[in-house]
Design an enzyme around this catalytic site. Structure first.
Site, PDB file in Angstrom:
ATOM      1  N   LYS A  10      50.567 133.936 102.332  1.00  0.00           N
ATOM      2  CA  LYS A  10      50.948 133.531 100.975  1.00  0.00           C
ATOM      3  C   LYS A  10      49.712 133.450 100.062  1.00  0.00           C
ATOM      4  O   LYS A  10      48.569 133.464 100.549  1.00  0.00           O
ATOM      5  CB  LYS A  10      51.672 132.182 101.048  1.00  0.00           C
ATOM      6  CG  LYS A  10      53.004 132.248 101.830  1.00  0.00           C
ATOM      7  CD  LYS A  10      53.703 130.890 101.812  1.00  0.00           C
ATOM      8  CE  LYS A  10      55.041 130.939 102.544  1.00  0.00           C
ATOM      9  NZ  LYS A  10      55.773 129.660 102.442  1.00  0.00           N
ATOM     10  N   TYR A  50      63.363 134.869  97.872  1.00  0.00           N
ATOM     11  CA  TYR A  50      63.787 133.526  98.292  1.00  0.00           C
ATOM     12  C   TYR A  50      65.186 133.188  97.757  1.00  0.00           C
ATOM     13  O   TYR A  50      65.494 132.009  97.560  1.00  0.00           O
ATOM     14  CB  TYR A  50      62.776 132.482  97.833  1.00  0.00           C
ATOM     15  CG  TYR A  50      61.663 132.195  98.838  1.00  0.00           C
ATOM     16  CD1 TYR A  50      61.917 132.119 100.212  1.00  0.00           C
ATOM     17  CD2 TYR A  50      60.354 131.963  98.413  1.00  0.00           C
ATOM     18  CE1 TYR A  50      60.903 131.840 101.126  1.00  0.00           C
ATOM     19  CE2 TYR A  50      59.335 131.678  99.332  1.00  0.00           C
ATOM     20  CZ  TYR A  50      59.621 131.616 100.684  1.00  0.00           C
ATOM     21  OH  TYR A  50      58.625 131.327 101.596  1.00  0.00           O
ATOM     22  N   PHE A  58      63.267 122.821  95.067  1.00  0.00           N
ATOM     23  CA  PHE A  58      61.934 123.426  95.099  1.00  0.00           C
ATOM     24  C   PHE A  58      61.934 124.916  94.736  1.00  0.00           C
ATOM     25  O   PHE A  58      60.889 125.566  94.785  1.00  0.00           O
ATOM     26  CB  PHE A  58      61.276 123.199  96.471  1.00  0.00           C
ATOM     27  CG  PHE A  58      62.022 123.793  97.653  1.00  0.00           C
ATOM     28  CD1 PHE A  58      61.864 125.122  98.021  1.00  0.00           C
ATOM     29  CD2 PHE A  58      62.889 123.007  98.399  1.00  0.00           C
ATOM     30  CE1 PHE A  58      62.531 125.665  99.104  1.00  0.00           C
ATOM     31  CE2 PHE A  58      63.580 123.538  99.494  1.00  0.00           C
ATOM     32  CZ  PHE A  58      63.394 124.874  99.843  1.00  0.00           C
ATOM     33  N   ARG A  86      57.473 132.376 114.581  1.00  0.00           N
ATOM     34  CA  ARG A  86      57.867 131.072 114.013  1.00  0.00           C
ATOM     35  C   ARG A  86      57.111 129.947 114.730  1.00  0.00           C
ATOM     36  O   ARG A  86      56.663 128.995 114.101  1.00  0.00           O
ATOM     37  CB  ARG A  86      59.375 130.843 114.161  1.00  0.00           C
ATOM     38  CG  ARG A  86      60.268 131.749 113.346  1.00  0.00           C
ATOM     39  CD  ARG A  86      60.314 131.441 111.885  1.00  0.00           C
ATOM     40  NE  ARG A  86      60.804 130.123 111.556  1.00  0.00           N
ATOM     41  CZ  ARG A  86      60.925 129.686 110.307  1.00  0.00           C
ATOM     42  NH1 ARG A  86      60.592 130.468 109.279  1.00  0.00           N
ATOM     43  NH2 ARG A  86      61.352 128.480 110.056  1.00  0.00           N
ATOM     44  N   THR A  92      57.536 123.908 108.673  1.00  0.00           N
ATOM     45  CA  THR A  92      57.352 124.157 107.232  1.00  0.00           C
ATOM     46  C   THR A  92      56.333 123.183 106.642  1.00  0.00           C
ATOM     47  O   THR A  92      55.426 123.598 105.903  1.00  0.00           O
ATOM     48  CB  THR A  92      58.714 123.977 106.507  1.00  0.00           C
ATOM     49  OG1 THR A  92      59.706 124.756 107.190  1.00  0.00           O
ATOM     50  CG2 THR A  92      58.610 124.391 105.060  1.00  0.00           C
ATOM     51  N   ARG A 103      50.039 126.691 110.412  1.00  0.00           N
ATOM     52  CA  ARG A 103      50.265 125.743 109.307  1.00  0.00           C
ATOM     53  C   ARG A 103      49.515 124.429 109.544  1.00  0.00           C
ATOM     54  O   ARG A 103      49.035 123.816 108.600  1.00  0.00           O
ATOM     55  CB  ARG A 103      51.762 125.530 109.114  1.00  0.00           C
ATOM     56  CG  ARG A 103      52.400 126.743 108.422  1.00  0.00           C
ATOM     57  CD  ARG A 103      53.903 126.687 108.459  1.00  0.00           C
ATOM     58  NE  ARG A 103      54.506 127.611 107.502  1.00  0.00           N
ATOM     59  CZ  ARG A 103      55.812 127.842 107.449  1.00  0.00           C
ATOM     60  NH1 ARG A 103      56.630 127.231 108.286  1.00  0.00           N
ATOM     61  NH2 ARG A 103      56.293 128.694 106.551  1.00  0.00           N
ATOM     62  N   ASN A 113      51.816 126.378 102.509  1.00  0.00           N
ATOM     63  CA  ASN A 113      51.723 126.355 103.970  1.00  0.00           C
ATOM     64  C   ASN A 113      51.256 127.692 104.545  1.00  0.00           C
ATOM     65  O   ASN A 113      51.507 128.006 105.695  1.00  0.00           O
ATOM     66  CB  ASN A 113      53.059 125.891 104.575  1.00  0.00           C
ATOM     67  CG  ASN A 113      54.225 126.728 104.083  1.00  0.00           C
ATOM     68  OD1 ASN A 113      54.023 127.774 103.465  1.00  0.00           O
ATOM     69  ND2 ASN A 113      55.437 126.291 104.367  1.00  0.00           N
ATOM     70  N   HIS A 116      54.501 132.866 105.832  1.00  0.00           N
ATOM     71  CA  HIS A 116      55.960 132.967 105.933  1.00  0.00           C
ATOM     72  C   HIS A 116      56.290 133.800 107.162  1.00  0.00           C
ATOM     73  O   HIS A 116      55.563 134.745 107.487  1.00  0.00           O
ATOM     74  CB  HIS A 116      56.530 133.675 104.688  1.00  0.00           C
ATOM     75  CG  HIS A 116      57.959 134.077 104.874  1.00  0.00           C
ATOM     76  ND1 HIS A 116      58.997 133.204 104.648  1.00  0.00           N
ATOM     77  CD2 HIS A 116      58.518 135.222 105.347  1.00  0.00           C
ATOM     78  CE1 HIS A 116      60.140 133.823 104.958  1.00  0.00           C
ATOM     79  NE2 HIS A 116      59.865 135.044 105.378  1.00  0.00           N
ATOM     80  N   GLU A 127      64.297 141.025 104.909  1.00  0.00           N
ATOM     81  CA  GLU A 127      62.944 140.796 104.383  1.00  0.00           C
ATOM     82  C   GLU A 127      62.030 142.004 104.589  1.00  0.00           C
ATOM     83  O   GLU A 127      61.227 142.335 103.707  1.00  0.00           O
ATOM     84  CB  GLU A 127      62.341 139.553 105.044  1.00  0.00           C
ATOM     85  CG  GLU A 127      63.069 138.281 104.619  1.00  0.00           C
ATOM     86  CD  GLU A 127      62.497 137.016 105.242  1.00  0.00           C
ATOM     87  OE1 GLU A 127      62.907 135.935 104.803  1.00  0.00           O
ATOM     88  OE2 GLU A 127      61.655 137.104 106.153  1.00  0.00           O
TER      89      GLU A 127
HETATM   90  P1  GDP Z   1      60.096 128.198 106.220  1.00  0.00           P
HETATM   91  O1  GDP Z   1      61.142 129.116 106.796  1.00  0.00           O
HETATM   92  O2  GDP Z   1      59.443 127.324 107.258  1.00  0.00           O
HETATM   93  O3  GDP Z   1      59.067 128.915 105.375  1.00  0.00           O
HETATM   94  O4  GDP Z   1      60.838 127.145 105.268  1.00  0.00           O
HETATM   95  P2  GDP Z   1      62.066 127.283 104.231  1.00  0.00           P
HETATM   96  O5  GDP Z   1      62.746 128.614 104.389  1.00  0.00           O
HETATM   97  O6  GDP Z   1      62.886 126.056 104.366  1.00  0.00           O
HETATM   98  O7  GDP Z   1      61.352 127.208 102.797  1.00  0.00           O
HETATM   99  C1  GDP Z   1      60.725 128.334 102.238  1.00  0.00           C
HETATM  100  C2  GDP Z   1      59.416 127.891 101.610  1.00  0.00           C
HETATM  101  O8  GDP Z   1      59.693 127.022 100.492  1.00  0.00           O
HETATM  102  C3  GDP Z   1      58.499 127.066 102.515  1.00  0.00           C
HETATM  103  O9  GDP Z   1      57.710 127.825 103.402  1.00  0.00           O
HETATM  104  C4  GDP Z   1      57.660 126.308 101.500  1.00  0.00           C
HETATM  105  O10 GDP Z   1      56.625 127.145 100.951  1.00  0.00           O
HETATM  106  C5  GDP Z   1      58.689 126.021 100.412  1.00  0.00           C
HETATM  107  N1  GDP Z   1      59.348 124.719 100.627  1.00  0.00           N
HETATM  108  C6  GDP Z   1      60.230 124.357 101.598  1.00  0.00           C
HETATM  109  N2  GDP Z   1      60.640 123.083 101.454  1.00  0.00           N
HETATM  110  C7  GDP Z   1      60.000 122.607 100.356  1.00  0.00           C
HETATM  111  C8  GDP Z   1      60.016 121.338  99.681  1.00  0.00           C
HETATM  112  O11 GDP Z   1      60.699 120.396 100.074  1.00  0.00           O
HETATM  113  N3  GDP Z   1      59.220 121.241  98.570  1.00  0.00           N
HETATM  114  C9  GDP Z   1      58.452 122.269  98.105  1.00  0.00           C
HETATM  115  N4  GDP Z   1      57.702 122.094  97.006  1.00  0.00           N
HETATM  116  N5  GDP Z   1      58.430 123.475  98.716  1.00  0.00           N
HETATM  117  C10 GDP Z   1      59.179 123.642  99.822  1.00  0.00           C
END
Ligand code: GDP
Length: 140
Positions: A10, A50, A58, A86, A92, A103, A113, A116, A127
């Protein structure tokens, strides 16, 4: 089973010079890099990527972040590549991530973080297709 997954370093990872360190983790885990390039997403492209998060609190913030600077997008290949990557990334929220994960090592908060990774075969197919055409992906 041999799988392909999409990995993104990222904008925080690229701007903090973490490309080599992340690729080191990936290669040390035995995953192959089947394709890769540097891109900078527009806000609309980040929203498309996304789109499953549309409506979440978010969504605006994460799509701003993902379009804030260049990313490295890669296709990774290997046995159980989706779950393996993963696991290598960690949770996350970097504060919850297991020791030794990317991470945990390099993330700064739940949003910034560093990496992805696709979370299922269906997501990986969407994707990978979002950023690459089949001719760009090596076959090992
Ligand atoms: P991942 O699959 O572990 O990347 O997590 P998700 O698919 O749930 O979320 C996608 C991305 O959105 C994450 O990697 C973070 O960069 C961001 N994100 C997820 N949850 C939050 C949150 O609660 N707050 C904020 N600001 N960003 C978030």
């Amino acid at each position: 089973m041999k799988e392909k997954t999409l990995s993104i370093i990222k904008p925080d990872g690229v701007s903090r010079n973490l490309i080599g360190k992340v690729i080191d983790c990936i290669e040390n885990a035995g995953l192959k890099i089947a394709s890769g390039k540097m891109i900078k997403m527009t806000k609309d492209q980040a929203k498309g990527f996304y789109r499953i998060h549309e409506g979440k609190p978010f969504f605006d913030s994460v799509t701003d972040f993902m379009s804030s600077g260049p990313c490295i997008v890669m296709v990774l290949e290997g046995d159980s590549a989706i779950s393996k990557y993963r696991e290598l990334m960690g949770s996350t929220d970097c504060k919850q991530a297991a020791e030794g994960t990317i991470r945990k090592l390099y993330g700064t908060d739940i949003e910034k973080n560093v990496v992805h990774g696709s979370d299922s075969q269906d997501t990986a197919a969407f994707e990978i297709g979002y950023f690459f055409n089949g001719l760009e992906i090596m076959a090992f």
